[in-house]
Design a protein around this motif. Structure first.
Motif, PDB file in Angstrom:
ATOM      1  N   THR A  61       0.842  -1.190   0.000  1.00 41.58           N
ATOM      2  CA  THR A  61       0.000   0.000   0.000  1.00 41.58           C
ATOM      3  C   THR A  61       0.879   1.242   0.000  1.00 41.58           C
ATOM      4  O   THR A  61       1.882   1.294   0.710  1.00 41.58           O
ATOM      5  CB  THR A  61      -0.899   0.022   1.250  1.00 41.58           C
ATOM      6  N   ARG A  79      -4.256  11.318 -10.149  1.00 39.46           N
ATOM      7  CA  ARG A  79      -4.718  10.399 -11.180  1.00 39.46           C
ATOM      8  C   ARG A  79      -3.580   9.591 -11.761  1.00 39.46           C
ATOM      9  O   ARG A  79      -3.694   8.390 -11.985  1.00 39.46           O
ATOM     10  CB  ARG A  79      -5.389  11.183 -12.295  1.00 39.46           C
ATOM     11  N   GLU A  82      -2.509   7.031  -9.220  1.00 37.76           N
ATOM     12  CA  GLU A  82      -3.549   6.016  -9.231  1.00 37.76           C
ATOM     13  C   GLU A  82      -3.389   5.051 -10.407  1.00 37.76           C
ATOM     14  O   GLU A  82      -3.437   3.829 -10.232  1.00 37.76           O
ATOM     15  CB  GLU A  82      -4.886   6.744  -9.400  1.00 37.76           C
ATOM     16  N   ASP A  83      -3.199   5.621 -11.577  1.00 34.23           N
ATOM     17  CA  ASP A  83      -3.089   4.801 -12.782  1.00 34.23           C
ATOM     18  C   ASP A  83      -1.940   3.810 -12.666  1.00 34.23           C
ATOM     19  O   ASP A  83      -2.097   2.620 -12.931  1.00 34.23           O
ATOM     20  CB  ASP A  83      -2.863   5.684 -14.013  1.00 34.23           C
ATOM     21  N   TYR A  86      -2.651   1.189  -9.989  1.00 37.69           N
ATOM     22  CA  TYR A  86      -3.632   0.207 -10.437  1.00 37.69           C
ATOM     23  C   TYR A  86      -2.984  -0.817 -11.354  1.00 37.69           C
ATOM     24  O   TYR A  86      -3.203  -2.023 -11.225  1.00 37.69           O
ATOM     25  CB  TYR A  86      -4.785   0.906 -11.153  1.00 37.69           C
ATOM     26  N   ARG A  89      -1.144  -3.282  -9.326  1.00 37.99           N
ATOM     27  CA  ARG A  89      -1.885  -3.890  -8.224  1.00 37.99           C
ATOM     28  C   ARG A  89      -1.402  -3.402  -6.852  1.00 37.99           C
ATOM     29  O   ARG A  89      -1.207  -4.191  -5.936  1.00 37.99           O
ATOM     30  CB  ARG A  89      -1.787  -5.421  -8.277  1.00 37.99           C
ATOM     31  N   ARG A  91      -2.197  -0.710  -3.700  1.00 37.18           N
ATOM     32  CA  ARG A  91      -3.255   0.099  -3.115  1.00 37.18           C
ATOM     33  C   ARG A  91      -2.739   1.508  -2.863  1.00 37.18           C
ATOM     34  O   ARG A  91      -1.553   1.695  -2.586  1.00 37.18           O
ATOM     35  CB  ARG A  91      -3.665  -0.502  -1.779  1.00 37.18           C
ATOM     36  N   VAL A  92      -3.602   2.489  -2.948  1.00 41.75           N
ATOM     37  CA  VAL A  92      -3.199   3.865  -2.643  1.00 41.75           C
ATOM     38  C   VAL A  92      -4.148   4.452  -1.616  1.00 41.75           C
ATOM     39  O   VAL A  92      -5.360   4.349  -1.762  1.00 41.75           O
ATOM     40  CB  VAL A  92      -3.239   4.757  -3.905  1.00 41.75           C
TER      41      VAL A  92
ATOM     42  N   ILE B  69     -12.447  10.926 -11.004  1.00 43.86           N
ATOM     43  CA  ILE B  69     -11.887  11.836 -10.007  1.00 43.86           C
ATOM     44  C   ILE B  69     -11.558  13.191 -10.598  1.00 43.86           C
ATOM     45  O   ILE B  69     -11.379  14.170  -9.876  1.00 43.86           O
ATOM     46  CB  ILE B  69     -10.646  11.187  -9.371  1.00 43.86           C
ATOM     47  N   MET B  93     -10.202   5.157   1.978  1.00 43.88           N
ATOM     48  CA  MET B  93      -9.463   4.768   0.783  1.00 43.88           C
ATOM     49  C   MET B  93     -10.219   5.308  -0.412  1.00 43.88           C
ATOM     50  O   MET B  93     -11.334   4.856  -0.707  1.00 43.88           O
ATOM     51  CB  MET B  93      -9.357   3.251   0.671  1.00 43.88           C
ATOM     52  N   LEU B  94      -9.625   6.281  -1.086  1.00 49.20           N
ATOM     53  CA  LEU B  94     -10.275   6.902  -2.231  1.00 49.20           C
ATOM     54  C   LEU B  94      -9.814   6.233  -3.521  1.00 49.20           C
ATOM     55  O   LEU B  94      -8.626   6.157  -3.792  1.00 49.20           O
ATOM     56  CB  LEU B  94      -9.942   8.397  -2.262  1.00 49.20           C
ATOM     57  N   ASN B  96     -10.543   5.604  -7.854  1.00 47.15           N
ATOM     58  CA  ASN B  96     -11.093   6.190  -9.060  1.00 47.15           C
ATOM     59  C   ASN B  96     -11.421   5.094 -10.067  1.00 47.15           C
ATOM     60  O   ASN B  96     -10.529   4.539 -10.687  1.00 47.15           O
ATOM     61  CB  ASN B  96     -10.055   7.149  -9.639  1.00 47.15           C
ATOM     62  N   LYS B 103     -12.646  -1.833 -13.479  1.00 52.99           N
ATOM     63  CA  LYS B 103     -11.919  -1.166 -12.402  1.00 52.99           C
ATOM     64  C   LYS B 103     -12.803  -1.076 -11.160  1.00 52.99           C
ATOM     65  O   LYS B 103     -12.364  -1.277 -10.037  1.00 52.99           O
ATOM     66  CB  LYS B 103     -11.532   0.252 -12.846  1.00 52.99           C
ATOM     67  N   PHE B 106     -12.887  -4.371  -9.519  1.00 51.19           N
ATOM     68  CA  PHE B 106     -11.603  -4.590  -8.868  1.00 51.19           C
ATOM     69  C   PHE B 106     -11.556  -3.873  -7.517  1.00 51.19           C
ATOM     70  O   PHE B 106     -11.167  -4.455  -6.500  1.00 51.19           O
ATOM     71  CB  PHE B 106     -10.473  -4.086  -9.764  1.00 51.19           C
ATOM     72  N   TYR B 107     -11.993  -2.635  -7.504  1.00 51.53           N
ATOM     73  CA  TYR B 107     -11.931  -1.874  -6.266  1.00 51.53           C
ATOM     74  C   TYR B 107     -12.921  -2.395  -5.228  1.00 51.53           C
ATOM     75  O   TYR B 107     -12.637  -2.394  -4.031  1.00 51.53           O
ATOM     76  CB  TYR B 107     -12.156  -0.393  -6.538  1.00 51.53           C
ATOM     77  N   MET B 110     -11.320  -5.244  -3.741  1.00 53.33           N
ATOM     78  CA  MET B 110     -10.277  -4.747  -2.860  1.00 53.33           C
ATOM     79  C   MET B 110     -10.874  -4.325  -1.521  1.00 53.33           C
ATOM     80  O   MET B 110     -10.318  -4.606  -0.462  1.00 53.33           O
ATOM     81  CB  MET B 110      -9.573  -3.576  -3.533  1.00 53.33           C
ATOM     82  N   GLU B 114      -9.922  -5.716   2.034  1.00 56.57           N
ATOM     83  CA  GLU B 114      -9.472  -4.817   3.106  1.00 56.57           C
ATOM     84  C   GLU B 114     -10.394  -4.896   4.312  1.00 56.57           C
ATOM     85  O   GLU B 114     -10.079  -4.335   5.365  1.00 56.57           O
ATOM     86  CB  GLU B 114      -9.438  -3.370   2.596  1.00 56.57           C
TER      87      GLU B 114
END
Lengths: 329, 329
Positions: A61, A79, A82-83, A86, A89, A91-92, B69, B93-94, B96, B103, B106-107, B110, B114
């Motif tokens: 993370t 962004r 994030e990209d 992602y 794999r 986490r942010v 976002i 956890m934010l 996008n 996606k 996937f989130y 996740m 979590e």
DNA sequence: AAGCGCAACGTAATCGATTACAAGGAACAG
DNA sequence: CTGTTCCTTGTAATCGATTACGTTGCGCTT
């Protein structure tokens, strides 16, 4: 909820083998790997992250602490981060420190508690002043804000140069009294201020600097006061950020002044509206997405190679000349 | 790193007592509490979150999955969520999802991994279509996007009403041929489309709807084509979101058309630039911050009371009339 | 045939907290 | 004085994974 034990039983192997397969470690026969994978999705097994993290002491993370999430600049940076995350794999955890050192500290402690693998931070000025990477148990990359005395991986614009070029452009356009509105609470604002001063000094002109908090509302109020009080008006005003520029334009509107006829204008950040308004506004564009991308790449490299030499990515702003800086008629 | 055992030893008590003090549970004497607290900050102890989460099966973390976002609307919503979370010492956890169902899935997985306490989601259309809260092991609140058939806590604008009022306003301003540019990939876009259709039907007018992906770039390209091909031009165009509106204005610029003289304009989201451009643009303003605040409050309530009845907060948009919708001369 | 190395696998310790349960002791009633 | 209750405290099981270490068995060398 299926546990690793259930998978092991179902596959007729030990928990160690299951763990090894899932971690992609060597030392497992193909047939075992096969059986395990089959059982994993037969049972819909998902490893428990808390248990994994407790035992392995790793998290996959990253933390991203930006100083103002409403600023489109940080948006773009986020962004990009994030990209890349992602795609890998990772986490942010995205946090908004809101230019508040207390919030910033809180989030940094939170990152420590979360045991993140690394953090990307756009530090406030007090934070930057006392920054030592050794104070943090995780690798950290600074973004947007840094100075030359700090030992840290960082991605920044060449702020002094950018502000200098922007100011010089105005001088060349014939402006003489040039005011500068800047966020004094960040390294970025200060460096742009320095560039502004340098450009003026080079031309033998004297500065009119106005420090303020870097929000639209604040800029609007401060600018309104400034425009009503300051007589005679300067020839031009430069804003050190997109948000300040926005407040400035609103203030001009408020007091009924027109640019560039009454006063010329220029600023930072190529936000969409800067070319939609009439007249369009001269700005220095930042490579925002690229900055975010570079930041996370730097961080990933640092996580891989903790002892690597400190790296700094300095990017160049692009001057985009539009009508707002035109010579006065 | 100090562990709870070290604290216990230092304070001369058992680990259970330390745990109880830190959790603020009753059944601890004041003197013990005192001693523990003293030891905690003598050792600089911080509980290990992974261990705590493993044992307690709780996380104090919320997920926030927004669909784009870069959209200032979601920015504001995120900020509100963030603010409330910070005030309550909750982690966020934010993520996008970028309007991409993969996606998004996937989130959501996740979030499950979590083991978050709850999630705030602005769902894509396919997600909303198959949405059942029972499919997720955590409470979920929908924001911005929902429909009447889905059983879920949600915070939304009254989209049909807002679009209807906006369209009616144009009709009253004398526009007859009114086109509608909307993001067909979201419930919100569809509902605004419905409102648009209803308003036209009420006036006996026929619709010209244009579906597109809700990004600035897409809107710009689509609008450019539309404006070059569609002859005669409609009297007005309505955009179903701020991003589409922006692309639309850029397209008008591209093809050299002026509003409201050549074509009137209106849209959603009161972004700063809509009142800075000249002529300023008529919009429906959304109570963005309030929507975010409501969403997290709903979520917190649901976490406290899992069996509570489903609640839906429907907010009203505010029509802000500016010059872009003026009657043609 | 004995010995060695290596690959594959299993057993059990371990990560650091929470919490069920038991126990000790004080206070109080009968 | 004894029994009951209540409050405080401690012991130890537990959460679900990772991983150190030991074992097994096979193949190969000498």
């Amino acid at each position: 909820m299926a546990r690793i034990q259930d998978v092991a039983k179902h596959a007729g192997v030990s928990v160690a083998s299951v763990s090894r397969v899932l971690a992609g470690l060597p030392g497992v026969s193909d047939t075992t790997r096969e059986r395990v994978m089959r059982s994993v999705d037969a049972l819909g097994y998902r490893p428990d992250l808390a248990a994994r993290r407790l035992r392995s002491r790793r998290t996959d993370t990253l933390g991203l602490i930006v100083s103002d999430i409403r600023n489109p600049f940080f948006m773009e940076v986020s962004r990009a981060v994030e990209d890349v995350a992602y795609a890998n794999r990772l986490r942010v955890m995205l946090c908004n420190a809101d230019e508040d050192p207390d919030k910033e500290s809180f989030y940094l402690e939170m990152m420590r508690d979360e045991n993140v693998a690394g953090v990307i931070l756009s530090p406030t000025l007090p934070m930057l002043a006392r920054y030592k990477s050794a104070d943090y148990p995780f690798p950290m990359v600074l973004v947007d804000r840094c100075n030359s005395t700090v030992e840290a991986d960082a991605v920044v614009l060449d702020n002094v140069d950018a502000a200098m070029r922007l100011t010089r452009h105005l001088i060349e356009a014939g402006q003489r009294k040039i005011a500068f509105f800047y966020g004094a609470g960040s390294a970025t604002g200060q460096q742009r201020h320095d560039g502004y001063l340098a450009a003026l000094a080079g031309a033998g002109l004297s500065p009119i600097a106005q420090a303020l908090r870097p929000t639209v509302e604040e800029a609007r109020v401060v600018a309104r006061n400034f425009l009503e009080r300051q007589k005679p008006l300067p020839d031009a005003i430069v804003a050190s950020s997109g948000l300040i520029l926005l407040g400035l334009v609103e203030a001009l509107r408020d007091v009924g002044l027109r640019y560039p006829d009454d006063i010329a204008l220029a600023g930072f950040d190529d936000m969409p509206w800067t070319r939609l308004v009439t007249p369009a506004i001269t700005v220095v564009a930042q490579p925002t997405y690229e900055m975010g991308r570079a930041a996370i790449e730097l961080l990933r490299a640092r996580i891989q190679q903790p002892e690597q030499v400190v790296r700094r990515v300095v990017l160049r702003g692009e001057l985009i000349v539009r009508e707002s800086s035109s010579p006065r008629k």
